[in-house]
Motif scaffolding. Structure first.
Motif, PDB file in Angstrom:
ATOM      1  N   ASP A 231       0.779  -1.237  -0.022  1.00 20.42           N
ATOM      2  CA  ASP A 231       0.016  -0.129   0.033  1.00 20.42           C
ATOM      3  C   ASP A 231       0.955   1.351   0.045  1.00 20.42           C
ATOM      4  O   ASP A 231       0.793   2.274  -0.634  1.00 20.42           O
ATOM      5  CB  ASP A 231      -0.807  -0.044   1.156  1.00 20.42           C
ATOM      6  CG  ASP A 231      -1.969  -0.901   1.184  1.00 20.42           C
ATOM      7  OD1 ASP A 231      -2.323  -1.427   0.191  1.00 20.42           O
ATOM      8  OD2 ASP A 231      -2.879  -0.946   2.327  1.00 20.42           O
ATOM      9  N   ASP A 293      -3.771   5.936   6.907  1.00 17.45           N
ATOM     10  CA  ASP A 293      -4.558   4.542   6.926  1.00 17.45           C
ATOM     11  C   ASP A 293      -5.998   4.935   6.125  1.00 17.45           C
ATOM     12  O   ASP A 293      -6.877   4.155   6.058  1.00 17.45           O
ATOM     13  CB  ASP A 293      -5.119   4.544   8.557  1.00 17.45           C
ATOM     14  CG  ASP A 293      -4.188   3.925   9.498  1.00 17.45           C
ATOM     15  OD1 ASP A 293      -3.316   3.327   8.866  1.00 17.45           O
ATOM     16  OD2 ASP A 293      -4.163   4.487  10.655  1.00 17.45           O
ATOM     17  N   SER A 294      -5.584   5.821   5.198  1.00 21.20           N
ATOM     18  CA  SER A 294      -7.053   6.361   4.470  1.00 21.20           C
ATOM     19  C   SER A 294      -6.957   5.311   3.262  1.00 21.20           C
ATOM     20  O   SER A 294      -5.978   4.494   3.008  1.00 21.20           O
ATOM     21  CB  SER A 294      -6.627   7.711   3.733  1.00 21.20           C
ATOM     22  OG  SER A 294      -5.800   7.732   2.922  1.00 21.20           O
ATOM     23  N   ASN A 295      -8.251   5.121   2.565  1.00 20.10           N
ATOM     24  CA  ASN A 295      -8.259   4.222   1.328  1.00 20.10           C
ATOM     25  C   ASN A 295      -7.419   4.664   0.437  1.00 20.10           C
ATOM     26  O   ASN A 295      -7.204   5.783   0.114  1.00 20.10           O
ATOM     27  CB  ASN A 295      -9.650   4.222   0.809  1.00 20.10           C
ATOM     28  CG  ASN A 295     -10.709   3.527   2.151  1.00 20.10           C
ATOM     29  OD1 ASN A 295     -10.416   2.362   2.970  1.00 20.10           O
ATOM     30  ND2 ASN A 295     -11.946   3.887   2.239  1.00 20.10           N
ATOM     31  N   ARG A 301      -4.722   2.389  -6.309  1.00 15.64           N
ATOM     32  CA  ARG A 301      -4.940   0.921  -6.266  1.00 15.64           C
ATOM     33  C   ARG A 301      -4.458   0.228  -7.756  1.00 15.64           C
ATOM     34  O   ARG A 301      -3.795  -0.892  -7.700  1.00 15.64           O
ATOM     35  CB  ARG A 301      -6.670   0.889  -6.541  1.00 15.64           C
ATOM     36  CG  ARG A 301      -7.214   0.948  -4.800  1.00 15.64           C
ATOM     37  CD  ARG A 301      -8.419   0.485  -4.903  1.00 15.64           C
ATOM     38  NE  ARG A 301      -9.349   1.074  -5.977  1.00 15.64           N
ATOM     39  CZ  ARG A 301     -10.226   2.179  -5.745  1.00 15.64           C
ATOM     40  NH1 ARG A 301     -10.055   2.823  -4.576  1.00 15.64           N
ATOM     41  NH2 ARG A 301     -10.839   2.600  -6.749  1.00 15.64           N
TER      42      ARG A 301
END
Length: 315
Positions: A231, A293-295, A301
């Protein structure tokens, strides 16, 4: 009647897991489903992250898998005065050696793999200590699975290692007289011929520059869990913050002993010195991305998917 798609019924592999048709990380050469992924598993216990918990876990993994020639001194918990030297490779890929001086040398790049490299190292160290007690010197073999017993972590003082990268394997004979050294000249020349120029960066942990002739690389072993690290690297890649120097390119990752090692291609002539400042910058940006910690955004992605597809499992 339309045929059912077989792709939907295939088991999905989570990030960090080994697929059934992939090579088994134990190094046997078999597919995972025919080795440690088979019902009942293989004869030896497989430990995915054998050096976890050690202060220098990342450097040990790098020395075992990526660095041609390097040494690091360590101390035993039971005998702090005894000198033990951790080496990338020993003559004949021996697991251990007792030198005439009484020093014990441990080899990380060995021909065996019994499932838990930390237990293998522990067994080789114990065998070397037994040889010292019998006043024997020379190479120590490890031809059979060692079975339960002390692991490397159980026997050594867990202080951070000072890794000394070598230009070649001349250190093998640093304490050997000229006659014995001359007898092994051919073996030494052969080993030195494949020792690619390598340097460890000073400003970040476990990052190694190497020159393979046609190009240069930076290979950087990182300790974070794979999902979180992917991530964070995706955030950097999407933001264009993963560029080390002009002409460099973040090309993918090795997976070894439960850790990821991101790899950058570098233009020939880059050298290690100019990488210090940008590597520290990337380390700081990566720390910030790890704390986010955000999407992931759509671009992040997409970057993550591309990175996940550019992984090569070594062990």
């Amino acid at each position: 009647m339309a045929k059912k798609s077989r792709t939907k019924s295939r088991p999905q592999t989570a990030p960090g897991e080994v697929g059934p048709r992939q090579p088994c990380p134990c190094g046997s050469g078999k597919r995972y489903k025919a080795c440690h992924g088979a019902p009942g598993g293989a004869a030896e216990v497989y430990v995915a992250r054998p050096f976890a918990g050690l202060a220098s876990e990342c450097d040990i993994v790098a020395m075992r898998e990526l660095v041609p020639a390097a040494v690091a001194s360590l101390r035993l918990t039971a005998d702090p005065e005894r000198v033990v030297k951790l080496c990338t490779l020993l003559p004949m890929a021996a697991p251990a050696m007792v030198r005439d001086s009484g020093e014990i040398w441990l080899g990380l790049q060995v021909q065996h793999n019994f499932g838990d490299p930390a237990r293998d190292l522990g067994a080789a160290l114990e065998a070397a200590l037994d040889a010292v007690g019998r006043e024997e010197t020379g190479a120590i073999g490890l031809t059979d699975p060692p079975g339960p017993g002390a692991r490397f972590q159980d026997l050594v003082d867990d202080a951070a290692l000072t890794v000394e990268v070598q230009e070649g394997f001349d250190f093998w004979f640093a304490d050997v007289d000229e006659d014995d050294r001359a007898a092994a000249t051919a073996a030494l020349e052969q080993a030195n011929a494949v020792a690619q120029p390598t340097a460890r960066l000073a400003g970040v942990e476990a990052a190694y520059w190497t020159n393979v002739g046609t190009k240069e690389h930076l290979r950087w072993v990182m300790p974070e869990p794979e999902d979180r690290l992917l991530d964070a690297l995706a955030r950097l890649h999407a933001a264009g913050k993963d560029v080390l120097v002009d002409g460099s390119r973040f090309v993918g990752m090795f997976r070894a002993h439960g850790l990821l090692a991101p790899v950058w291609d570098l233009p020939v002539g880059t050298g290690p010195e100019v990488l210090e400042e940008p590597a520290q910058r990337i380390a700081a940006d990566l720390a910030a991305a790890l704390a986010d910690d955000s999407n992931l955004t759509t671009a992040e992605r997409s970057a993550r998917s591309g990175l996940a597809n550019r992984q090569v499992t070594l062990r």
